[in-house]
Structure formats: structure tokens, C-alpha cells
Motif scaffolding. Structure first.
Motif, PDB file in Angstrom:
ATOM      1  N   GLN A 122      10.855   3.634  -5.692  1.00 43.41           N
ATOM      2  CA  GLN A 122      10.258   4.817  -5.066  1.00 43.41           C
ATOM      3  C   GLN A 122       8.734   4.707  -5.027  1.00 43.41           C
ATOM      4  OE1 GLN A 122      12.779   8.683  -5.551  1.00 43.41           O
ATOM      5  NE2 GLN A 122      12.505   7.854  -7.611  1.00 43.41           N
ATOM      6  N   GLN A 123       8.136   4.219  -6.114  1.00 46.23           N
ATOM      7  CA  GLN A 123       6.684   4.068  -6.132  1.00 46.23           C
ATOM      8  C   GLN A 123       6.224   3.010  -5.133  1.00 46.23           C
ATOM      9  OE1 GLN A 123       5.386   3.325 -10.127  1.00 46.23           O
ATOM     10  NE2 GLN A 123       6.100   5.305 -10.910  1.00 46.23           N
ATOM     11  N   LEU A 124       6.998   1.935  -4.997  1.00 47.91           N
ATOM     12  CA  LEU A 124       6.664   0.894  -4.021  1.00 47.91           C
ATOM     13  C   LEU A 124       6.633   1.468  -2.611  1.00 47.91           C
ATOM     14  CD1 LEU A 124       6.212  -2.177  -3.422  1.00 47.91           C
ATOM     15  CD2 LEU A 124       8.705  -2.329  -3.143  1.00 47.91           C
ATOM     16  N   ILE A 125       7.585   2.322  -2.307  1.00 50.01           N
ATOM     17  CA  ILE A 125       7.625   2.940  -0.983  1.00 50.01           C
ATOM     18  C   ILE A 125       6.430   3.855  -0.776  1.00 50.01           C
ATOM     19  CG2 ILE A 125       8.954   4.477   0.512  1.00 50.01           C
ATOM     20  CD1 ILE A 125      11.480   3.463  -0.913  1.00 50.01           C
ATOM     21  N   VAL A 126       6.138   4.689  -1.770  1.00 47.36           N
ATOM     22  CA  VAL A 126       5.041   5.651  -1.645  1.00 47.36           C
ATOM     23  C   VAL A 126       3.701   4.930  -1.511  1.00 47.36           C
ATOM     24  CG1 VAL A 126       3.791   7.469  -2.851  1.00 47.36           C
ATOM     25  CG2 VAL A 126       6.280   7.474  -2.856  1.00 47.36           C
ATOM     26  N   VAL A 127       3.488   3.889  -2.316  1.00 50.35           N
ATOM     27  CA  VAL A 127       2.224   3.149  -2.260  1.00 50.35           C
ATOM     28  C   VAL A 127       2.018   2.528  -0.884  1.00 50.35           C
ATOM     29  CG1 VAL A 127       1.042   1.090  -3.128  1.00 50.35           C
ATOM     30  CG2 VAL A 127       2.049   2.711  -4.733  1.00 50.35           C
ATOM     31  N   ASN A 128       3.080   2.012  -0.295  1.00 51.13           N
ATOM     32  CA  ASN A 128       2.950   1.324   0.996  1.00 51.13           C
ATOM     33  C   ASN A 128       2.920   2.276   2.180  1.00 51.13           C
ATOM     34  OD1 ASN A 128       3.149  -1.857   0.865  1.00 51.13           O
ATOM     35  ND2 ASN A 128       4.358  -1.031  -0.824  1.00 51.13           N
ATOM     36  N   ILE A 129       3.060   3.570   1.919  1.00 48.60           N
ATOM     37  CA  ILE A 129       2.777   4.533   2.986  1.00 48.60           C
ATOM     38  C   ILE A 129       1.275   4.552   3.250  1.00 48.60           C
ATOM     39  CG2 ILE A 129       2.810   6.978   3.591  1.00 48.60           C
ATOM     40  CD1 ILE A 129       5.389   7.261   2.010  1.00 48.60           C
ATOM     41  N   GLY A 130       0.509   4.487   2.155  1.00 45.11           N
ATOM     42  CA  GLY A 130      -0.943   4.498   2.303  1.00 45.11           C
ATOM     43  C   GLY A 130      -1.516   3.215   2.860  1.00 45.11           C
ATOM     44  N   GLY A 132      -0.205   1.451   5.210  1.00 47.93           N
ATOM     45  CA  GLY A 132       0.151   1.292   6.612  1.00 47.93           C
ATOM     46  C   GLY A 132       1.398   0.479   6.838  1.00 47.93           C
ATOM     47  N   VAL A 133       1.979  -0.079   5.776  1.00 41.73           N
ATOM     48  CA  VAL A 133       3.218  -0.839   5.931  1.00 41.73           C
ATOM     49  C   VAL A 133       4.336   0.078   6.399  1.00 41.73           C
ATOM     50  CG1 VAL A 133       4.963  -2.178   4.699  1.00 41.73           C
ATOM     51  CG2 VAL A 133       2.541  -2.582   4.243  1.00 41.73           C
ATOM     52  N   LEU A 134       4.375   1.285   5.846  1.00 40.34           N
ATOM     53  CA  LEU A 134       5.358   2.282   6.254  1.00 40.34           C
ATOM     54  C   LEU A 134       4.611   3.427   6.929  1.00 40.34           C
ATOM     55  CD1 LEU A 134       7.664   2.313   3.102  1.00 40.34           C
ATOM     56  CD2 LEU A 134       8.186   1.335   5.332  1.00 40.34           C
ATOM     57  N   SER A 135       4.352   3.265   8.210  1.00 41.42           N
ATOM     58  CA  SER A 135       3.641   4.287   8.982  1.00 41.42           C
ATOM     59  C   SER A 135       4.594   5.115   9.829  1.00 41.42           C
ATOM     60  CB  SER A 135       2.581   3.631   9.871  1.00 41.42           C
ATOM     61  OG  SER A 135       3.161   2.633  10.689  1.00 41.42           O
ATOM     62  N   ILE A 136       5.882   5.006   9.535  1.00 37.22           N
ATOM     63  CA  ILE A 136       6.891   5.786  10.247  1.00 37.22           C
ATOM     64  C   ILE A 136       6.685   7.265   9.939  1.00 37.22           C
ATOM     65  CG2 ILE A 136       8.692   5.838   8.471  1.00 37.22           C
ATOM     66  CD1 ILE A 136       9.415   4.834  12.065  1.00 37.22           C
ATOM     67  N   PRO A 137       6.986   8.190  10.841  1.00 35.97           N
ATOM     68  CA  PRO A 137       6.804   9.619  10.550  1.00 35.97           C
ATOM     69  C   PRO A 137       7.559  10.062   9.293  1.00 35.97           C
ATOM     70  CG  PRO A 137       7.170   9.299  12.892  1.00 35.97           C
ATOM     71  CD  PRO A 137       7.362   7.958  12.247  1.00 35.97           C
TER      72      PRO A 137
END
Length: 316
Positions: A122-130, A132-137
Motif C-alpha cells: 500500500q505504501q509503495l502505491i501511495v508513494v508512486n502516486i506522487g 507520477g508512476v501512478l497518475s491515473i485518476p
């Protein structure tokens, strides 16, 4: 009749526990793989560099492989605390040696290994939102968190069956009544039949059937052991690893295209061709057979050109 009712009820409950355990573990794996697959697909919308996306994908796949193996180890029917006696901890993982030593040591000493790796994901996902890796809405990305949570719920459902045994008083009562029934049945049957062999046959059938049902209940009430009738957790881990590795395959990242085929040349269909397209209904078998023909012709052509080159070189 009382003994028969108790044994049949116990067998029915054991059967329900068996299938509930199987269902929970398969749902757990399906939810976590679906979450990983969705997150990998969301990286298509990434605004980060391809290197960051690749590192994220590889890290995610390794963590999900670890998560699944640790969950199988947690629900395994094992009375030993020594990790060497837990079979699931010997299952293969996807390149676990590439994970840093500090994290691997943290898993080793942690009391809640599954929850630790789950939180890392979960932390890996949240960190990669910032990054730009996960820029999906966000509303779309939240689906992956829901699938992760659903998998954890199924994990705890399986853990409930593994850690909470069938009520001990009920088991002991059934065993005592079976022994009394075994002793008393021949005396009762002797009052109804005159032939000794009939007495033996009727007594044996009644006692044998009830004891068989009782042993079936004992065998299947916990499907998370290492017996022949338990869940094949090793195969589940291998299949999970195979599915996760598929997500890293170049063929998975390539999206199929609609093309117009003219011999060995392919080009994308135009909008006008799509409107006038005649749908061709063929099976996988016939389609794959037609694919093998041009491949075999190309291989023959390469072999003949190679043989010609060798002949020319030999002539020189």
C-alpha cells in the motif's frame, strides 16, 4: 439414531469448513492478482520515466509473490513455531534476493509478516502516486485498494478455519458414543437375528459406516495441512508466480491491433475498412494452424538461404 445424527452433522460441518477454506484461499489469490494486474495496467497512463515505471513494476511483483507465500505459511496447519517446519516458507519466490537485506530481516523477525508486506504494498502505491508512476485518476486507482482489502478479508476467513478447530467437546462426545455403539451393537443385533453370520454382517456394516463418516470429518475439517487431501499450496504459489511473471512479459504490455493481412505484410485497418469489415468466425485451433504455415515457410526460406550461403563459401 442419536449417534448417526451426531456423526452426520459433524461430517456436514467438516465438509463446509473444507470448501469454505478452499474458496477463501482461491478468492484471496484472485483478489491480489487482480489488484496487481490493475495497478500494472494503470502504469500505461504514467507520466514518469520508463525506468521509474519498470522499477515500480518489478518491486510490486516481488512483493505480491512474498505476500502470497507468507499468507499460505500463516494459514498452514502447523503446530511448530520454528520457521524451518513451515512448508510454505520453502516455496519459491520471484527474485526475493533483489529485495534489500533490511527488509528481508524485518520480515523474518516480524510477528505479523503478512500484514507487514501488505502495508509495504500500500505504501509503495501511495508513494508512486506522487512520483507520477501512478497518475491515473484517484477514483479508478481506489479500486485496487479495494481489491487488496478484499484479499485480506479472504485471508482472515481462511485463517479462521485454520486456527479455530472443531469444538473439542463435540469431537470427544462423538468418539465416546462411537465406542459405546461399537460395543453394544452386536448384543442388540443378536436379539433380532439367529444366524451368527447375519449378526456379524449387520453389526460390521453399521459400525463401519459410522466410523468411516467420523474419520472423513477428521480428515477434511482443516484443509490447510500437508495431507494428501489438503489444498496443494505449493501449486498455488507456483501458479501465482507464473501469473505475476506474465505481467512483466513484453507480450502483456503490447496491446493487440486490428490489422489487414496481405501475405506476410500487416497494416492497421482504416475506419472505412472497419465499417465494411466482414466478421470471420473461426476457432482458436484453426487460427493457430493458419499461423504456423507462414512461420514454417519463413523458417524453410531461412534454412535454404543459409545453406546457399554455406555452399557459396565452400566453393570459394
Amino acid at each position: 439414531s442419536l449417534v448417526g445424527f451426531l456423526i452426520v452433522f459433524r461430517t456436514s460441518q467438516a465438509y463446509s469448513r473444507f470448501w469454505d477454506g478452499c474458496t477463501a484461499t482461491h478468492k484471496m489469490r484472485a483478489e491480489w492478482f487482480d489488484a496487481c494486474s490493475s495497478i500494472m495496467a494503470f502504469t500505461k497512463y504514467s507520466t514518469a520515466s520508463s525506468e521509474k515505471v519498470s522499477v515500480f513494476k518489478h518491486t510490486l511483483v516481488r512483493l505480491f509473490s512474498m505476500l502470497h507465500a507468507l499468507s499460505l505459511a500463516e494459514i498452514e496447519d502447523c503446530s511448530h513455531d520454528d520457521v524451518g517446519n513451515i512448508s510454505a516458507l520453502n516455496y519459491e519466490l520471484i527474485d526475493v534476493t533483489s529485495i534489500d537485506d533490511a527488509s528481508l530481516h524485518a520480515i523474518k523477525v516480524a510477528d505479523s509478516k503478512v500484514e507487514l508486506v501488505f502495508q509495504w504494498i500500500q505504501q509503495l502505491i501511495v508513494v508512486n502516486i506522487g512520483t507520477g508512476v501512478l497518475s491515473i485518476p484517484p477514483p479508478i486507482l481506489s479500486r485496487s485498494f479495494q481489491e487488496l482489502a478484499n484479499g485480506m478479508v479472504e485471508f482472515h476467513d481462511a485463517l479462521k478455519i485454520s486456527s479455530i478447530p472443531f469444538p473439542f467437546p463435540y469431537c470427544q462426545t462423538c468418539d465416546c458414543l462411537l465406542v459405546l455403539h461399537w460395543i453394544g451393537t452386536p448384543f442388540v443385533i443378536c436379539q433380532w437375528v439367529l444366524a451368527p453370520w447375519w449378526a456379524f454382517a449387520l453389526s460390521f456394516v453399521q459400525v463401519f459406516i459410522l466410523w468411516c463418516l467420523n474419520f472423513i470429518a477428521v480428515e477434511i475439517e482443516n484443509p490447510f495441512g500437508m495431507d494428501a487431501n489438503d489444498i496443494d499450496a505449493a501449486s498455488m504459489q507456483e501458479e501465482m508466480n507464473r501469473h505475476l511473471m506474465l505481467l512483466l512479459s513484453p507480450q502483456t504490455s503490447k496491446i493487440p491491433r486490428l490489422v489487414s493481412k496481405n501475405g506476410e505484410d500487416e497494416r492497421e485497418l482504416t475506419e472505412e475498412e472497419l465499417h465494411n469489415l466482414t466478421f470471420n468466425r473461426r476457432s482458436f485451433t484453426s487460427t493457430w494452424d493458419s499461423l504456423e504455415e507462414p512461420v514454417s515457410r519463413m523458417a524453410t526460406k531461412r534454412r535454404s538461404s543459409f545453406a546457399g550461403a554455406r555452399g557459396a563459401h565452400g566453393g570459394e
